[in-house]
Motif scaffolding. Structure first.
Motif, short mmCIF file in Angstrom:
data_model
loop_
_atom_site.label_atom_id
_atom_site.label_comp_id
_atom_site.label_asym_id
_atom_site.label_seq_id
_atom_site.Cartn_x
_atom_site.Cartn_y
_atom_site.Cartn_z
N ALA A 23 35.30 30.54 36.40
CA ALA A 23 35.92 30.14 37.66
C ALA A 23 36.25 31.35 38.52
O ALA A 23 36.06 31.34 39.74
CB ALA A 23 37.19 29.33 37.38
N ARG A 26 32.98 32.74 40.09
CA ARG A 26 32.55 31.99 41.28
C ARG A 26 33.44 32.30 42.47
O ARG A 26 32.96 32.47 43.60
CB ARG A 26 32.57 30.49 40.97
N GLU A 27 34.74 32.41 42.24
CA GLU A 27 35.68 32.72 43.32
C GLU A 27 35.39 34.11 43.90
O GLU A 27 35.38 34.31 45.12
CB GLU A 27 37.11 32.65 42.79
#
Length: 226
Positions: A23, A26-27
């Motif tokens: 996560a 991706r951020e």
């Protein structure tokens, strides 16, 4: 009033080493498209994994942990300059500590410098698979640990009709077996140009194609075969 602190400024090293959670990765990739400073940090750190591969992964990651945040009361310009100096110093310190760690462990093999960066097919235009206002070009840069992919993606402003909304895009790398793996995501709207930077463990000869897809529909907008 001091300038706002970029919350992602210490993520570059962890991103290059592959230690960010999915996560967070991706951020950070979405952030890279709009932050030249962080993109420059990632490019500057690209050669470090070649050195760090000689020591255990957990120790290598520890060497690049960000420094504790301080609370200096300085002017914004001085603060920005100090951050830049610390980032450069940290990269040099990592290389020095790795060499010292190898010497302490009794490793006698000489460290060879990483191979010269080889840019393969710079600025290759991507072919549109469906009509859209999105165009892109890319270049692949060989690295000791795989390949870095630098993309320039532009979203034209339509000359007529309603203004299109902002969309999310994803970059996929296709290997010789036809398997496609997502390596970056970003968002863009009309009139914007984004510069995503992605990495893959595949060496240049193993990358057979690169695609840009519309995330919501998993639709291939642009593709280049290599």
């Amino acid at each position: 009033m001091s300038a706002p602190v970029d919350p992602y400024r210490d993520w570059g090293a962890a991103y290059v080493l592959g230690s960010l959670a999915p996560a967070q990765r991706r951020e950070f990739e979405a952030h890279l498209g709009g932050c030249p400073d962080c993109a420059a940090d990632v490019a500057a750190l690209a050669g470090v994994p070649g050195l760090l591969s000689a020591v255990p992964r957990d120790r290598a990651v520890a060497l690049l942990e960000p420094e504790p945040a301080g609370t200096p009361s300085v002017l914004p310009g001085l603060l920005a300059a100090e951050r830049s100096r610390r980032r450069r110093a940290r990269v040099l310190a990592v290389a020095a500590v790795v060499v010292a760690a190898l010497a302490g462990a009794g490793v006698t093999t000489l460290l060879r410098p990483p191979p010269a960066v080889v840019v393969v097919a710079p600025d290759v235009p991507m072919r549109q698979t469906v009509p859209s206002p999105v165009t892109a070009s890319l270049r692949l840069v060989e690295q000791p640990w795989g390949t870095r992919i630098e993309v320039r993606c532009s979203y034209a402003v339509p000359t007529s009709g309603p203004t299109p909304p902002v969309f999310a895009y994803a970059l996929y790398v296709v290997d010789g077996q036809g398997s496609a793996v997502q390596v970056a995501t970003w968002t863009a709207g009309p009139g914007s140009t984004t510069l995503p930077v992605a990495t893959t463990r595949l060496v240049r000869s193993e990358v057979t194609a690169v695609e840009i897809r519309l995330v919501d529909r998993d639709l291939v907008l642009l593709r280049v075969e290599l």
